[in-house]
Each structure stands twice: as structure tokens, then as C-alpha cells.
Motif scaffolding. Structure first.
Motif, PDB file in Angstrom:
ATOM      1  N   ARG A  10       0.729  -1.307   0.196  1.00  0.00           N
ATOM      2  CA  ARG A  10       0.037  -0.086   0.131  1.00  0.00           C
ATOM      3  C   ARG A  10       0.701   1.221  -0.075  1.00  0.00           C
ATOM      4  NH1 ARG A  10      -4.297  -0.757   4.100  1.00  0.00           N
ATOM      5  NH2 ARG A  10      -2.652  -1.114   5.376  1.00  0.00           N
ATOM      6  N   THR A  11       0.466   2.114  -0.984  1.00  0.00           N
ATOM      7  CA  THR A  11       1.205   3.369  -0.891  1.00  0.00           C
ATOM      8  C   THR A  11       0.329   4.640  -0.045  1.00  0.00           C
ATOM      9  OG1 THR A  11       2.376   2.839  -3.021  1.00  0.00           O
ATOM     10  CG2 THR A  11       2.342   5.342  -2.220  1.00  0.00           C
ATOM     11  N   VAL A  12       0.843   5.180   0.861  1.00  0.00           N
ATOM     12  CA  VAL A  12       0.078   6.133   1.794  1.00  0.00           C
ATOM     13  C   VAL A  12       0.736   7.406   1.589  1.00  0.00           C
ATOM     14  CG1 VAL A  12      -0.690   6.928   3.833  1.00  0.00           C
ATOM     15  CG2 VAL A  12      -0.186   4.259   3.504  1.00  0.00           C
ATOM     16  N   PRO A  13       0.127   8.358   0.509  1.00  0.00           N
ATOM     17  CA  PRO A  13       0.735   9.749   0.300  1.00  0.00           C
ATOM     18  C   PRO A  13       0.742  10.700   1.494  1.00  0.00           C
ATOM     19  CG  PRO A  13      -1.515   9.195  -0.793  1.00  0.00           C
ATOM     20  CD  PRO A  13      -1.231   8.143   0.042  1.00  0.00           C
ATOM     21  N   ASP A  14       1.782  11.315   1.470  1.00  0.00           N
ATOM     22  CA  ASP A  14       1.876  12.509   2.497  1.00  0.00           C
ATOM     23  C   ASP A  14       2.053  11.864   4.171  1.00  0.00           C
ATOM     24  OD1 ASP A  14       1.791  14.453   0.577  1.00  0.00           O
ATOM     25  OD2 ASP A  14      -0.376  14.453   0.559  1.00  0.00           O
ATOM     26  N   ARG A  55       5.487   3.607   1.810  1.00  0.00           N
ATOM     27  CA  ARG A  55       5.409   2.270   1.363  1.00  0.00           C
ATOM     28  C   ARG A  55       5.101   1.351   2.536  1.00  0.00           C
ATOM     29  NH1 ARG A  55       4.732   3.860  -3.956  1.00  0.00           N
ATOM     30  NH2 ARG A  55       6.369   5.226  -4.431  1.00  0.00           N
ATOM     31  N   ASP A  56       3.837   0.909   2.652  1.00  0.00           N
ATOM     32  CA  ASP A  56       3.236   0.107   3.624  1.00  0.00           C
ATOM     33  C   ASP A  56       3.162  -1.392   3.495  1.00  0.00           C
ATOM     34  OD1 ASP A  56       1.739  -0.589   6.117  1.00  0.00           O
ATOM     35  OD2 ASP A  56      -0.074   0.212   5.409  1.00  0.00           O
ATOM     36  N   ASP A  91      10.601   3.472  -8.191  1.00  0.00           N
ATOM     37  CA  ASP A  91      11.354   4.494  -8.853  1.00  0.00           C
ATOM     38  C   ASP A  91      10.418   5.589  -9.251  1.00  0.00           C
ATOM     39  OD1 ASP A  91      13.903   3.478  -9.542  1.00  0.00           O
ATOM     40  OD2 ASP A  91      13.065   2.126 -10.802  1.00  0.00           O
ATOM     41  N   GLY A  92      10.836   6.875  -8.431  1.00  0.00           N
ATOM     42  CA  GLY A  92       9.867   7.850  -8.312  1.00  0.00           C
ATOM     43  C   GLY A  92       8.557   7.539  -7.406  1.00  0.00           C
ATOM     44  N   HIS A  93       7.555   8.191  -7.834  1.00  0.00           N
ATOM     45  CA  HIS A  93       6.099   8.189  -7.259  1.00  0.00           C
ATOM     46  C   HIS A  93       5.486   6.956  -8.037  1.00  0.00           C
ATOM     47  CE1 HIS A  93       6.703  11.580  -4.778  1.00  0.00           C
ATOM     48  NE2 HIS A  93       7.055  12.331  -5.982  1.00  0.00           N
TER      49      HIS A  93
END
Length: 185
Positions: A18-22, A31-32, A183-185
Motif C-alpha cells: 500500500r502507498t500512503v501519500p503524505d 510504502r506500507d 522509482d519515483g512516485h
């Protein structure tokens, strides 16, 4: 039913992180790995990747970095039938310790390990959930080496190469294995 034989294991696992922004601050894409751990299929697949990598190596210990490296590292140690060494944040271990300070983006941090956690000649795999700036991984390796252990390889689930840590680890002479890369967002 999903056909895993046609899938790349690394990609399969990466798609379930899971990607959690901010979080924990603005601009950070956290990156969870908890979804990997919650699902028995992905948790087993993740552990198996590491088990198959090290099962034919002569490994004496798995050293896990505080805190998510404990989760993967302890299960890996169990599966390989070797000991587990926790490398903790300063002030968390009850016995005599050896410590190593390292730089963070904003300040310094210190990790510690018990002085009897390993002995000269022990062959150790150092593991964490991810490699960002590389500071924690390098500090953990220095601790192990201070006590005479041989760090065979550093390992992590995730590499964040844009932060430069994986290159820093490799430039230090330490081999690095990661399951997937962002790599990057």
C-alpha cells in the motif's frame, strides 16, 4: 483462481504494497508492507523468496533492524533454523550494548545490539523492510562487524533508489538484495 505461475513474484508482491501519500509528512509516499503481512498467501510468498535465497548458504544468524525487520527477520531465522538478532533503536535493549550513530535527513539516530548478540566469524544476513537513505542498514552492518561477524548480505523487501541508500550500501562493499523497487512516485 489466480495463476501465479505466469506472474512475476516481485511484481505480484509490489502490487500488494500500500502507498500512503503524505505520511508521515507532506510529499512522502510511504510504502506500507502491512497488507503483505495480513494476507497468508503474500506473507508466505515473501518469506519464501528470502528462504530460497539463503537456504543453501551457510548462515549463522539473521539480524533484523528495528522494527519491521524483526517481523521478516525472525520468521526467516525460524525457517532457516538459525538464530535471530534484534538491532534496536537506542535505549530499548536491557543488557550491555554496542551502538552506532548514523545520520538521518533531519538529525541523527543510534542503533544498538547486545554485546553477546554474535561472535567473531558468525555469518549474518541483515534484513529490514526497506532501504531509503541506507543509514540504518549501514549502521546495522557496522555493529555486526564491530563484534567480528561477517555480513554476507543486506536484504530488504523494498528499495527506494531515488533516495540513494541502495547505492550507498553497495558502494560500502555490502551486497544488497531487494524484492522490489520503486522509482519515483
Amino acid at each position: 483462481m489466480e495463476n501465479l505461475s505466469s506472474l512475476d513474484f516481485s511484481g505480484y508482491l509490489k502490487n500488494r504494497i500500500r502507498t500512503v501519500p503524505d505520511w508521515p509528512q507532506q510529499g512522502v509516499m510511504f510504502r506500507d508492507i502491512t497488507p503483505l503481512l495480513q494476507n497468508p498467501k503474500t506473507f508466505r510468498m515473501l518469506i519464501d523468496i528470502f528462504v530460497y535465497r539463503y537456504m543453501e548458504e551457510k548462515v549463522d544468524l539473521i539480524a533484523g533492524l528495528d522494527a519491521r525487520g524483526f517481523i521478516i527477520g525472525s520468521v526467516l531465522a525460524y525457517e532457516l533454523n538459525v538464530g535471530f538478532v534484534p538491532i534496536r533503536k537506542k535505549g530499548k535493549l536491557p543488557f550491555k550494548t554496542v551502538s552506532e550513530e548514523y545520520e538521518l535527513e533531519y538529525g541523527n539516530a543510534t542503533v544498538e545490539m547486545h554485546t553477546d548478540a554474535c561472535k567473531p566469524g558468525d555469518r549474518v544476513v541483515l534484513i529490514d523492510d526497506l532501504v531509503a537513505t541506507g543509514g540504518t542498514m549501514l549502521a546495522g552492518a557496522k555493529l555486526l562487524k564491530k563484534l567480528g561477524a561477517e555480513v554476507l548480505e543486506a536484504a530488504a523487501i523494498i528499495d527506494l533508489p531515488e533516495l540513494g541508500g541502495s547505492q550507498l550500501v553497495r558502494d560500502s562493499g555490502l551486497e544488497l538484495f531487494t524484492v522490489c523497487s520503486y522509482d519515483g512516485h
